[in-house]
Design an enzyme around this catalytic site. Structure first.
Site, PDB file in Angstrom:
ATOM      1  N   GLY A  30     -17.171  -4.348  13.424  1.00 49.83           N
ATOM      2  CA  GLY A  30     -17.457  -5.626  12.769  1.00 49.83           C
ATOM      3  C   GLY A  30     -18.668  -5.530  11.861  1.00 49.83           C
ATOM      4  O   GLY A  30     -19.102  -4.444  11.481  1.00 49.83           O
ATOM      5  N   LEU A  32     -18.675  -6.396   8.827  1.00 53.37           N
ATOM      6  CA  LEU A  32     -18.020  -5.609   7.781  1.00 53.37           C
ATOM      7  C   LEU A  32     -18.773  -5.667   6.458  1.00 53.37           C
ATOM      8  O   LEU A  32     -19.320  -6.701   6.072  1.00 53.37           O
ATOM      9  CB  LEU A  32     -16.589  -6.124   7.573  1.00 53.37           C
ATOM     10  CG  LEU A  32     -15.677  -6.072   8.806  1.00 53.37           C
ATOM     11  CD1 LEU A  32     -14.262  -6.513   8.435  1.00 53.37           C
ATOM     12  CD2 LEU A  32     -15.652  -4.686   9.438  1.00 53.37           C
ATOM     13  N   HIS A  36     -16.499  -0.652   4.821  1.00 51.92           N
ATOM     14  CA  HIS A  36     -15.329  -0.892   5.665  1.00 51.92           C
ATOM     15  C   HIS A  36     -14.147  -1.364   4.813  1.00 51.92           C
ATOM     16  O   HIS A  36     -13.012  -0.951   5.005  1.00 51.92           O
ATOM     17  CB  HIS A  36     -15.607  -2.003   6.690  1.00 51.92           C
ATOM     18  CG  HIS A  36     -16.674  -1.688   7.677  1.00 51.92           C
ATOM     19  ND1 HIS A  36     -17.877  -2.363   7.705  1.00 51.92           N
ATOM     20  CD2 HIS A  36     -16.722  -0.786   8.687  1.00 51.92           C
ATOM     21  CE1 HIS A  36     -18.610  -1.891   8.692  1.00 51.92           C
ATOM     22  NE2 HIS A  36     -17.940  -0.932   9.307  1.00 51.92           N
ATOM     23  N   LYS A 149     -19.951   8.565   6.072  1.00 49.24           N
ATOM     24  CA  LYS A 149     -21.384   8.367   6.378  1.00 49.24           C
ATOM     25  C   LYS A 149     -21.654   8.880   7.793  1.00 49.24           C
ATOM     26  O   LYS A 149     -22.667   9.483   8.063  1.00 49.24           O
ATOM     27  CB  LYS A 149     -21.784   6.896   6.280  1.00 49.24           C
ATOM     28  CG  LYS A 149     -23.263   6.717   6.641  1.00 49.24           C
ATOM     29  CD  LYS A 149     -23.706   5.288   6.589  1.00 49.24           C
ATOM     30  CE  LYS A 149     -23.200   4.466   7.732  1.00 49.24           C
ATOM     31  NZ  LYS A 149     -23.818   4.787   9.043  1.00 49.24           N
ATOM     32  N   LEU A 186     -24.055   2.248   2.687  1.00 58.05           N
ATOM     33  CA  LEU A 186     -23.843   0.941   3.311  1.00 58.05           C
ATOM     34  C   LEU A 186     -23.662   1.126   4.811  1.00 58.05           C
ATOM     35  O   LEU A 186     -23.003   2.058   5.272  1.00 58.05           O
ATOM     36  CB  LEU A 186     -22.619   0.254   2.704  1.00 58.05           C
ATOM     37  CG  LEU A 186     -22.694  -0.061   1.207  1.00 58.05           C
ATOM     38  CD1 LEU A 186     -21.537  -0.966   0.796  1.00 58.05           C
ATOM     39  CD2 LEU A 186     -24.018  -0.704   0.828  1.00 58.05           C
ATOM     40  N   SER A 187     -24.290   0.241   5.575  1.00 63.71           N
ATOM     41  CA  SER A 187     -24.221   0.299   7.036  1.00 63.71           C
ATOM     42  C   SER A 187     -24.423  -1.111   7.564  1.00 63.71           C
ATOM     43  O   SER A 187     -25.188  -1.894   6.974  1.00 63.71           O
ATOM     44  CB  SER A 187     -25.357   1.204   7.547  1.00 63.71           C
ATOM     45  OG  SER A 187     -25.589   0.954   8.914  1.00 63.71           O
ATOM     46  N   SER A 188     -23.767  -1.421   8.671  1.00 61.29           N
ATOM     47  CA  SER A 188     -23.957  -2.756   9.257  1.00 61.29           C
ATOM     48  C   SER A 188     -25.409  -2.937   9.661  1.00 61.29           C
ATOM     49  O   SER A 188     -25.935  -4.056   9.678  1.00 61.29           O
ATOM     50  CB  SER A 188     -23.063  -2.914  10.484  1.00 61.29           C
ATOM     51  OG  SER A 188     -21.730  -2.666  10.106  1.00 61.29           O
TER      52      SER A 188
END
Ligand code: PAF
Length: 285
Positions: A30, A32, A36, A149, A186-188
């Site tokens: 999640g 997102l 994702h 990643k 990009l990362s949560s």
């Protein structure tokens, strides 16, 4: 988009669909982001039906606080998935994936389980393998989409899928890391950084790039120990609180012994903490 929280209902839906259709699967926890969504879009392009899962897998967190702070944005995630045409979301709770009495498996992953991320996050990769294998068993996709990643995770999952017996032949699709305009992967977890933190965190890819270029430009063998030390220093000087590693692996994901120059580095990986948030990144040489 069909949304399921229960295994039986998801299986019943897939049973009707999957006789003739190719199924692509994108597992997520999640929160997102564009990274994702690119995986989901790729799966939509390449398959007849795309299933995305959202499940924050407690057993892969070796740090309670990291688990507690993991962002939960389910409503927003659903809207994003719907907006790009994902067919199906599986969003189970903990007891659905791990019902009482469920026995976790132990995978013989070899050294890759213990090096780099594995050494800083004991048990992490067993947790990842358990949940991914469980989800594969439920969804039985033809293709699995993972972001590069998490390069070590990709290699670990590749190993796990070679160790287990899957009902359907599975194709692994490792997809390029999606970055912001300044190169930050990009990362949560980026959601927990301030604007200043986001700016400073872009140093990771800059230093990875510099190291890559030095290796490519070197005519003779290069002192990787020195290159690693210098790179860590630059990351720390740019505002990171700590750097866990800046490491070189060969094409078999063996960490290169820095005292010998025999091995050819094929990927550089790093992990560091800024504003209390641990970030990872890597670059292929
Ligand atoms: O990369 C992630 O988000 C997770 O490790 C995964 C693959 C969804 C398993 O929980």
């Amino acid at each position: 988009m069909k949304i399921f929280a229960q295994i039986d209902q998801l299986k019943a839906f897939l049973k009707e669909e999957n006789q003739t259709k190719l199924i692509g699967f994108v597992p997520t926890m999640g929160a997102l982001h564009e990274g994702h969504l690119k995986l989901v879009e790729k799966s939509i392009q390449e398959n007849d039906l795309t299933v995305c899962s959202i499940f924050v897998n407690k057993i892969q967190f070796n740090n309670e606080e990291d688990f507690a702070k993991y962002p939960n944005t389910l409503e927003e995630d659903i809207q994003l998935l719907e907006s790009i045409g994902c067919n199906c979301l599986f969003a189970p709770d903990h007891s659905t994936i791990y019902p009482e009495g469920y026995r976790l498996k132990e995978y013989s992953l070899g050294d890759i389980e213990y090096v780099l991320e594995g050494s800083y996050r004991p048990g992490h990769f067993q947790g990842v393998c358990n949940v991914v294998n469980r989800l594969l068993g439920i969804i039985q996709p033809d293709r699995l989409y993972l972001g590069l990643k998490d390069f070590q995770q990709c290699k670990v999952i590749e190993k796990m899928t070679q160790l287990v017996c899957l009902e359907r032949k599975l194709e692994l699709k490792f997809c390029e890391t999606i970055r912001n305009n300044d190169g930050l992967a990009l990362s949560s977890r980026n959601k927990r950084l301030s604007v200043e933190g986001i700016n400073k965190a872009t140093i990771l890819i800059k230093i990875l790039n510099q190291a890559r270029e030095k290796i490519l430009a070197a005519k003779e063998s290069i002192d990787l120990t020195l290159l690693g030390q210098e790179s860590i220093k630059k990351i720390l000087n740019s505002g990171f609180d700590s750097v866990d590693y800046f490491a070189f692996v060969n094409e078999h994901f063996e960490v290169i012994d820095l005292t010998s120059n025999k091995n050819k580095p094929s990927t550089i990986l790093t992990a560091g903490t800024i504003e209390g948030v641990r970030l990872i990144d890597n670059i292929k040489i």
